[in-house]
Motif scaffolding. Sequence first.
Motif, PDB file in Angstrom:
ATOM      1  N   VAL A   1       0.877  -1.176   0.000  1.00 60.39           N
ATOM      2  CA  VAL A   1       0.000   0.000   0.000  1.00 60.39           C
ATOM      3  C   VAL A   1       0.917   1.230   0.000  1.00 60.39           C
ATOM      4  CG1 VAL A   1      -1.815   1.242   1.254  1.00 60.39           C
ATOM      5  CG2 VAL A   1      -1.761  -1.260   1.310  1.00 60.39           C
ATOM      6  N   PRO A   2       0.681   2.188  -0.934  1.00 60.46           N
ATOM      7  CA  PRO A   2       1.630   3.314  -1.067  1.00 60.46           C
ATOM      8  C   PRO A   2       1.587   4.297   0.097  1.00 60.46           C
ATOM      9  CG  PRO A   2       0.213   3.104  -3.021  1.00 60.46           C
ATOM     10  CD  PRO A   2      -0.353   2.218  -1.974  1.00 60.46           C
ATOM     11  N   ILE A   3       2.155   3.891   1.219  1.00 60.69           N
ATOM     12  CA  ILE A   3       2.256   4.751   2.397  1.00 60.69           C
ATOM     13  C   ILE A   3       3.718   5.174   2.537  1.00 60.69           C
ATOM     14  CG2 ILE A   3       2.036   4.867   4.915  1.00 60.69           C
ATOM     15  CD1 ILE A   3      -0.160   2.655   4.656  1.00 60.69           C
ATOM     16  N   ASN A   4       3.940   6.489   2.668  1.00 60.66           N
ATOM     17  CA  ASN A   4       5.314   7.007   2.800  1.00 60.66           C
ATOM     18  C   ASN A   4       5.788   7.062   4.246  1.00 60.66           C
ATOM     19  OD1 ASN A   4       6.254   7.376   0.276  1.00 60.66           O
ATOM     20  ND2 ASN A   4       5.946   9.596   0.206  1.00 60.66           N
ATOM     21  N   ARG A   5       5.078   7.900   5.032  1.00 60.85           N
ATOM     22  CA  ARG A   5       5.517   8.111   6.410  1.00 60.85           C
ATOM     23  C   ARG A   5       4.402   7.720   7.368  1.00 60.85           C
ATOM     24  NH1 ARG A   5       9.514  11.879   7.322  1.00 60.85           N
ATOM     25  NH2 ARG A   5       9.952  10.638   9.163  1.00 60.85           N
ATOM     26  N   LEU A   6       4.814   7.211   8.535  1.00 56.85           N
ATOM     27  CA  LEU A   6       3.871   6.851   9.583  1.00 56.85           C
ATOM     28  C   LEU A   6       4.086   7.815  10.736  1.00 56.85           C
ATOM     29  CD1 LEU A   6       4.650   3.118   9.172  1.00 56.85           C
ATOM     30  CD2 LEU A   6       2.408   4.121   8.778  1.00 56.85           C
ATOM     31  N   VAL A   7       3.050   8.558  11.068  1.00 53.45           N
ATOM     32  CA  VAL A   7       3.159   9.552  12.128  1.00 53.45           C
ATOM     33  C   VAL A   7       2.531   8.966  13.387  1.00 53.45           C
ATOM     34  CG1 VAL A   7       2.547  11.886  12.844  1.00 53.45           C
ATOM     35  CG2 VAL A   7       3.084  11.415  10.434  1.00 53.45           C
ATOM     36  N   CYS A   8       3.381   8.775  14.393  1.00 53.31           N
ATOM     37  CA  CYS A   8       2.962   8.135  15.647  1.00 53.31           C
ATOM     38  C   CYS A   8       2.637   9.226  16.654  1.00 53.31           C
ATOM     39  CB  CYS A   8       4.107   7.240  16.143  1.00 53.31           C
ATOM     40  SG  CYS A   8       3.804   6.480  17.750  1.00 53.31           S
ATOM     41  N   ALA A   9       1.364   9.314  17.048  1.00 53.67           N
ATOM     42  CA  ALA A   9       0.913  10.400  17.921  1.00 53.67           C
ATOM     43  C   ALA A   9       0.661   9.878  19.331  1.00 53.67           C
ATOM     44  CB  ALA A   9      -0.360  11.027  17.345  1.00 53.67           C
ATOM     45  N   SER A  10       1.304  10.502  20.326  1.00 50.22           N
ATOM     46  CA  SER A  10       1.109  10.123  21.734  1.00 50.22           C
ATOM     47  C   SER A  10       0.414  11.259  22.475  1.00 50.22           C
ATOM     48  CB  SER A  10       2.452   9.905  22.432  1.00 50.22           C
ATOM     49  OG  SER A  10       3.290   9.026  21.732  1.00 50.22           O
ATOM     50  N   ASN A  11      -0.231  10.917  23.603  1.00 47.28           N
ATOM     51  CA  ASN A  11      -0.647  11.971  24.527  1.00 47.28           C
ATOM     52  C   ASN A  11       0.542  12.254  25.455  1.00 47.28           C
ATOM     53  OD1 ASN A  11      -0.682  10.025  26.584  1.00 47.28           O
ATOM     54  ND2 ASN A  11      -2.894   9.697  26.439  1.00 47.28           N
TER      55      ASN A  11
ATOM     56  N   LEU B   1       6.548   6.751  23.473  1.00 48.77           N
ATOM     57  CA  LEU B   1       6.786   6.329  22.087  1.00 48.77           C
ATOM     58  C   LEU B   1       7.365   7.439  21.226  1.00 48.77           C
ATOM     59  CD1 LEU B   1       3.655   4.124  21.371  1.00 48.77           C
ATOM     60  CD2 LEU B   1       6.042   3.385  21.176  1.00 48.77           C
ATOM     61  N   SER B   2       6.845   8.661  21.379  1.00 48.49           N
ATOM     62  CA  SER B   2       7.402   9.729  20.541  1.00 48.49           C
ATOM     63  C   SER B   2       8.843  10.020  20.959  1.00 48.49           C
ATOM     64  CB  SER B   2       6.520  10.980  20.550  1.00 48.49           C
ATOM     65  OG  SER B   2       6.333  11.463  21.837  1.00 48.49           O
ATOM     66  N   ASP B   3       9.126   9.923  22.255  1.00 46.89           N
ATOM     67  CA  ASP B   3      10.529  10.056  22.688  1.00 46.89           C
ATOM     68  C   ASP B   3      11.390   8.955  22.071  1.00 46.89           C
ATOM     69  OD1 ASP B   3       9.969  12.252  24.187  1.00 46.89           O
ATOM     70  OD2 ASP B   3      10.207  11.299  26.153  1.00 46.89           O
ATOM     71  N   PHE B   4      10.855   7.749  22.043  1.00 47.36           N
ATOM     72  CA  PHE B   4      11.611   6.627  21.480  1.00 47.36           C
ATOM     73  C   PHE B   4      11.952   6.884  20.007  1.00 47.36           C
ATOM     74  CE2 PHE B   4      11.232   2.441  19.204  1.00 47.36           C
ATOM     75  CZ  PHE B   4      12.484   1.960  19.570  1.00 47.36           C
ATOM     76  N   ILE B   5      10.971   7.352  19.253  1.00 48.85           N
ATOM     77  CA  ILE B   5      11.216   7.588  17.833  1.00 48.85           C
ATOM     78  C   ILE B   5      12.234   8.720  17.644  1.00 48.85           C
ATOM     79  CG2 ILE B   5      10.117   8.403  15.686  1.00 48.85           C
ATOM     80  CD1 ILE B   5       7.583   6.816  16.697  1.00 48.85           C
TER      81      ILE B   5
ATOM     82  N   LYS C   1      13.663   6.107  11.924  1.00 50.00           N
ATOM     83  CA  LYS C   1      13.277   7.476  11.566  1.00 50.00           C
ATOM     84  C   LYS C   1      12.984   7.652  10.080  1.00 50.00           C
ATOM     85  CE  LYS C   1      14.410  11.044  14.025  1.00 50.00           C
ATOM     86  NZ  LYS C   1      14.936  12.027  14.975  1.00 50.00           N
ATOM     87  N   GLU C   2      13.486   6.726   9.297  1.00 50.33           N
ATOM     88  CA  GLU C   2      13.222   6.798   7.863  1.00 50.33           C
ATOM     89  C   GLU C   2      11.722   6.723   7.584  1.00 50.33           C
ATOM     90  OE1 GLU C   2      14.259   4.199   3.917  1.00 50.33           O
ATOM     91  OE2 GLU C   2      15.242   3.684   5.813  1.00 50.33           O
ATOM     92  N   ARG C   3      11.009   5.915   8.355  1.00 51.24           N
ATOM     93  CA  ARG C   3       9.587   5.711   8.117  1.00 51.24           C
ATOM     94  C   ARG C   3       8.680   6.366   9.140  1.00 51.24           C
ATOM     95  NH1 ARG C   3       8.195   4.611   3.073  1.00 51.24           N
ATOM     96  NH2 ARG C   3       9.372   2.872   2.206  1.00 51.24           N
ATOM     97  N   PHE C   4       9.179   6.538  10.375  1.00 49.62           N
ATOM     98  CA  PHE C   4       8.318   7.006  11.457  1.00 49.62           C
ATOM     99  C   PHE C   4       8.649   8.435  11.864  1.00 49.62           C
ATOM    100  CE2 PHE C   4       7.690   2.499  11.778  1.00 49.62           C
ATOM    101  CZ  PHE C   4       6.405   2.358  12.266  1.00 49.62           C
ATOM    102  N   PHE C   5       7.602   9.164  12.212  1.00 44.42           N
ATOM    103  CA  PHE C   5       7.738  10.475  12.839  1.00 44.42           C
ATOM    104  C   PHE C   5       6.979  10.379  14.159  1.00 44.42           C
ATOM    105  CE2 PHE C   5       5.986  14.602  13.922  1.00 44.42           C
ATOM    106  CZ  PHE C   5       7.024  15.499  13.668  1.00 44.42           C
TER     107      PHE C   5
END
Length: 495
Positions: A280-290, A295-299, A365-369
């Motif tokens: 499936v043509p997905i470029n970036r995955l944006v991981c949103a935390s409260n 998780l966002s610190d980990f990325i 980091k190539e795929r996740f923000f």
Amino acid sequence: MRYISTRNADISVSGHRAVVEGIAPGGGLFAPVELPKIENLVHIDDMPYTMRLAHVINLWLDEFSPDELQAVCDDSYDRFDDPAIAPVKALNGGRYALELWHGPTLAFKDMALQLLPGLMRMCADKAGEKRDILILVATSGDTGKAALEGFADQPGVRICVFYPENGVSHAQKLQMITQTGANVDVIAVRGNFDDAQTGVKKIFTDERMIDVLNNHSIRLSSANSINLGRLLPQVAYYAAAYGEMVKSGYIPYGAAINVCVPTGNFGNILAAYYAMGMGVPINRLVCASNCNNVLSDFINTGVYDANREFHLTSSPSMDILISSNLERLLFEISGRDHGQVRRWMDELSRTGRYALNAAQKSALKERFFGGWASEEEVAREIRRVYEEDNYLVDPHTAVAMKVARDYREKTFDNTPMLIASTASPFKFAGSVLRAIMPDIECGDDFACCRALSEVTGTEVPPAIAELAYKPILHNGVCDPADMERALLENLDIRL
Ligand SMILES: *Cc1c(COP(=O)(O)O)cnc(C)c1O
């Protein structure tokens, strides 16, 4: 397709076994030996939702015929209040909301848990499992109700849900203790969620208990989000959503999209990652935390550190510091290094922390923000989306909307953004109403729902309105140390 344990190269099972067993012996998660590829994505936009679903799942569970999977998918989504099942709504500026909350409990867990009972039974039959299946769940709220709704009155299955007596919201408790079905048990635990979770884990590993149940022709299984059977319907809705976006003319076929997901246990976003790997043509995955932003610190840093304060927020289903499904991503970015995953998970349980090396970090980091939103930002975002897009979102979805906005501001990447909308705003009516009308006093959950309905001109979903007058059917309470006995009593098993 074979599935291997993320922690042990010698453990390899078929897909139906992976679904029945839930977790690999020794604690690893089941991952596919290789990701199946979606060919003919071009045809998927012509299919109704359940056909897209069966098509994608069949690529993962290829021991079943397309007809078998089609039948179980067709049977599982008749309680959704939108014929599209998971509609995609266009917002301003190339943002799209993937609405995953049209099922009976008004949260995205239904997308998988309405299908899981039928799928589990099929998988058990294929595995030659003649015993009844007993699903044990410890819940902090949403999963318990979604599992109850899915498994109630399913043949060959029983379900028992343990919840912390004072650790869930009033509406969540009512949802569970009013649950009908001849095969369901709901028991309160005098303790917190961890006590309930620990008690359930103990039952799973208690040999004597397993023996007793076996003598009554019962096999234990789990409906946790680490179960492969939970993951597959979620992978499928990303492929289906892409087809929907093409069909609606939002994007040309083949164009890339980004996906933003409000994340807790990392199940939903992992499904998007797998969908990307399938083609499936997905470029970036944006991981949103409260503000539980482990998780966002980990990325951003490559260090996973759960040693931090735990916050209760308006998006409770994301209040989590140990994200179980992350293990499957770690497996991929380590180059499928079972030993490395085992060491990380050992470190996590010993010290609450582990770190990636530089190469692994850049693969991530190539795929996740990763980004996060504070409670104040969440409230502001609910209001902003309501005013600018004329669209009502719940606090979980608002976390994603805010982080998607930040992503675009930071990266100037304006690729169409599909944002997972994970709960009906009416499930969290108090927070939503206070965000759009800061001066309002609305009272209890039901009063807030009615007020939100009036203010927005949207009807209160029947699943919430009816809670006010449904009879209470489950009032059992037990101490954490007594969960086994309570379970056996409810099953009418005497020792
Ligand atoms: C469970 C849940 C989430 C988090 O999903 P994960 O798969 O655990 O990351 C987000 N929003 C809502 C409403 C949920 O119920």
